[in-house]
Design an enzyme around this catalytic site. Structure first.
Site, PDB file in Angstrom:
ATOM      1  N   GLY A 180       6.855   5.570   8.393  1.00  0.00           N
ATOM      2  CA  GLY A 180       5.812   7.123   8.638  1.00  0.00           C
ATOM      3  C   GLY A 180       5.565   7.558  10.191  1.00  0.00           C
ATOM      4  N   SER A 181       4.385   8.431   9.659  1.00  0.00           N
ATOM      5  CA  SER A 181       4.739   8.898  11.180  1.00  0.00           C
ATOM      6  C   SER A 181       3.949   8.307  12.562  1.00  0.00           C
ATOM      7  CB  SER A 181       3.521  10.983  11.027  1.00  0.00           C
ATOM      8  OG  SER A 181       2.556   9.928  11.924  1.00  0.00           O
ATOM      9  N   THR A 182       4.583   8.860  13.448  1.00  0.00           N
ATOM     10  CA  THR A 182       4.371   8.614  15.584  1.00  0.00           C
ATOM     11  C   THR A 182       3.401   8.225  15.487  1.00  0.00           C
ATOM     12  OG1 THR A 182       7.079   8.979  15.496  1.00  0.00           O
ATOM     13  CG2 THR A 182       5.462   8.818  17.646  1.00  0.00           C
ATOM     14  N   LYS A 241       0.813  -0.979  -0.148  1.00  0.00           N
ATOM     15  CA  LYS A 241       0.166  -0.075  -0.180  1.00  0.00           C
ATOM     16  C   LYS A 241       0.699   1.399   0.706  1.00  0.00           C
ATOM     17  CE  LYS A 241      -2.460   2.955   1.471  1.00  0.00           C
ATOM     18  NZ  LYS A 241      -2.225   5.153   1.241  1.00  0.00           N
ATOM     19  N   CYS A 298      13.280  10.918   7.073  1.00  0.00           N
ATOM     20  CA  CYS A 298      13.005  10.257   9.275  1.00  0.00           C
ATOM     21  C   CYS A 298      14.075  10.397   9.378  1.00  0.00           C
ATOM     22  CB  CYS A 298      12.245   9.178   9.393  1.00  0.00           C
ATOM     23  SG  CYS A 298      13.223   7.809   8.340  1.00  0.00           S
TER      24      CYS A 298
END
Length: 489
Positions: free
Chosen positions: A239-241, A186, A295
């Site tokens: 991705g983001s936390t 995805k 990141c």
């Protein structure tokens, strides 16, 4: 532009399921935007829960029929190597697709992203015939033949971000495929084009149908659906936390295995004895590379009092000379941010830094009125309690602070919710290694800027994630251990 890339972009894309294109049941599409211009250049399917079920069914059938997981490892390796070869043969097309979809300068897509993607698959192809268990001499009464087996974990959902679409796909697909898993990939809704092209190339490479499925759509629907789907055995997310926490919670439904590579706010420490020319250039590219959308970006600069002014002005001058431009500009070193939303987010952080007392030494503004560009920015005289120091900005924004003692900078560096990476600049290697042991981060670079290699595990402490990717550690994410005990009495 590559004619092959133009031809691929001219399509309205379905999803890739069981080795072929399938129209989404929703019939809805998401516009593909070129961040350099803001123009619509293509469309991808906004898939539904029903489409996800189809992908899971395809991957499950491919796993259960065992054509892939029980394939001789040398044969599996040869298919993965063929996949890498096809990526190299189609490098021009893939580079243009990556640049047009994500804004990355074409020179970097060609020289960094495509070779790294092919390299990941070649690296993990090399592991495919080296997966084995161990024999054991156990202490139970009696005589036994005891050994372990390493087996593929099953159907895996791989959710990747928009900053390095092909590289991040390879980082997860490489070990998953080498282990014998079947995959549902995805990509981020902002950068799905090259992932869809990978589906076609996988078919040509010889992967059995259903081994690689690619589904597009929004994270809050399809990404969340992958995390909670009872037919998926493992999810890997970068991705983001904040999103990582949501995925971890959703995965508890069937206690699927989870790997999370999340946010970072890397400290970049410059001691007074460092080679300043090298440290200035390395620190500048450590934050400005890929427009700061990394990141592991070295975004918190800690400089000793003795050299603070020289270093900060040096980085500021470096930033003023960086060519910022559209992705297709062969001279551009920095491209746009991924979207208007991200551009506004970064500009808001810069304004917040100014309001909280930071000094804008360089940049700090939008560039032009077309596309999503932000100038490379240096904010000086910050403190650890400022928002721009505490939170991940994910843009070309460096925040700088002074220090005078080693113990002081260790405390400052570790005063963060994140612990993904860190950078140290000094010619005193003994001091550097001592510092590396004291800093709470998963990856430490000494006199090198943030660096990565497929053989080198990457991952974070604290809220920077769970587990490690790359290397043997990355492969083990996709394997389960089974113990077998046979009585010889």
């Amino acid at each position: 532009m590559s004619q092959a890339a133009k031809t691929f972009l001219d399509k309205k894309h379905g999803i890739w399921v069981n080795g072929c294109w399938v129209n989404s049941s929703s019939g809805d599409f998401i516009d593909v935007i070129d961040p350099s211009t803001g123009d619509v250049i293509s469309a991808i399917s906004n898939a539904s829960a029903e489409d996800l079920d189809s992908c899971v069914a395809s991957a499950r059938a491919a796993f259960e029929n065992s054509a892939w997981r029980d394939m001789k490892p040398a044969v599996r390796a040869s298919i993965i190597n063929k996949f890498a070869e096809l990526i190299e043969q189609n490098a021009e097309e893939l580079a243009y697709l990556e640049t047009l979809d994500g804004g990355k300068p074409i020179s970097l897509s060609k020289s960094v992203d495509i070779p790294a993607t092919a390299g990941a698959f070649r690296y993990y192809a090399g592991w495919a015939d080296k997966i084995h268990g161990t024999t054991h001499n156990i202490s139970m009464p009696g005589e036994y033949h005891t050994y372990t087996l390493l087996e593929p974990v099953g159907v895996v959902g791989l959710v990747i971000p928009w900053n390095f679409p092909l590289v991040m796909a390879a980082m997860k697909l490489g070990p998953a495929l080498a282990a014998g898993c079947t995959c549902i990939l995805k990509p981020a809704e902002d950068t799905s084009i090259t992932a869809l092209r990978l589906g076609e190339l996988a078919k040509i490479a010889g992967f059995p149908d259903g081994v690689l499925n690619v589904i597009t759509g929004y994270g809050q629907s399809i990404g969340a659906g992958i995390a909670s789907h009872p037919g998926i055995d493992k999810v890997a997310f970068t991705g983001s936390t904040q999103t990582g926490k949501i995925i971890a919670s959703a995965a508890t439904g069937n206690l699927k295995k989870v790997t999370l590579e999340l946010g970072g706010k890397a400290p970049n420490i410059i001691l007074p004895d460092a080679n300043l020319e090298k440290a200035i250039a390395g620190s500048a590219m450590g934050i400005f590379f890929n427009s700061g959308q990394v990141c592991t970006a070295a975004s918190r600069l800690y400089v000793h009092d003795d050299v603070y002014d020289q270093v900060v002005e040096g980085i500021a001058e470096f930033s003023r000379n960086i060519k910022v431009g559209p992705g297709l500009d062969p001279e551009a070193l920095l491209g746009p941010l991924i979207s208007a939303k991200q551009q506004a987010r970064v500009l808001n952080y810069i304004e917040k830094g100014r309001e909280e007392g930071g000094e804008i030494v360089a940049g700090g503004n939008r560039i032009g009125d077309k596309g999503f560009f932000v100038s490379p920015t240096v904010i000086g005289n910050t403190t650890n309690d400022m928002t721009v120091v505490r939170e991940e900005i994910f843009g070309p924004v460096l925040v700088a602070q002074r220090f005078s003692e080693i113990d002081e900078v260790v405390t400052m560096a570790n005063d963060s919710d994140y612990g993904l990476s860190a950078v140290i600049w000094t010619n005193m290697l003994g001091e550097a290694h001592k510092l590396a042991r004291r800093i709470r981060a998963g990856n430490i670079s000494i006199n090198a800027g943030s660096s990565a290699d497929w053989d080198l595990p990457i991952g974070g402490f604290k809220q920077s994630g769970w587990g490690r990717e790359n290397g043997l550690e990355g492969l083990m994410n996709y394997l389960d251990t089974k113990a077998v005990v046979t009585s010889l009495d």
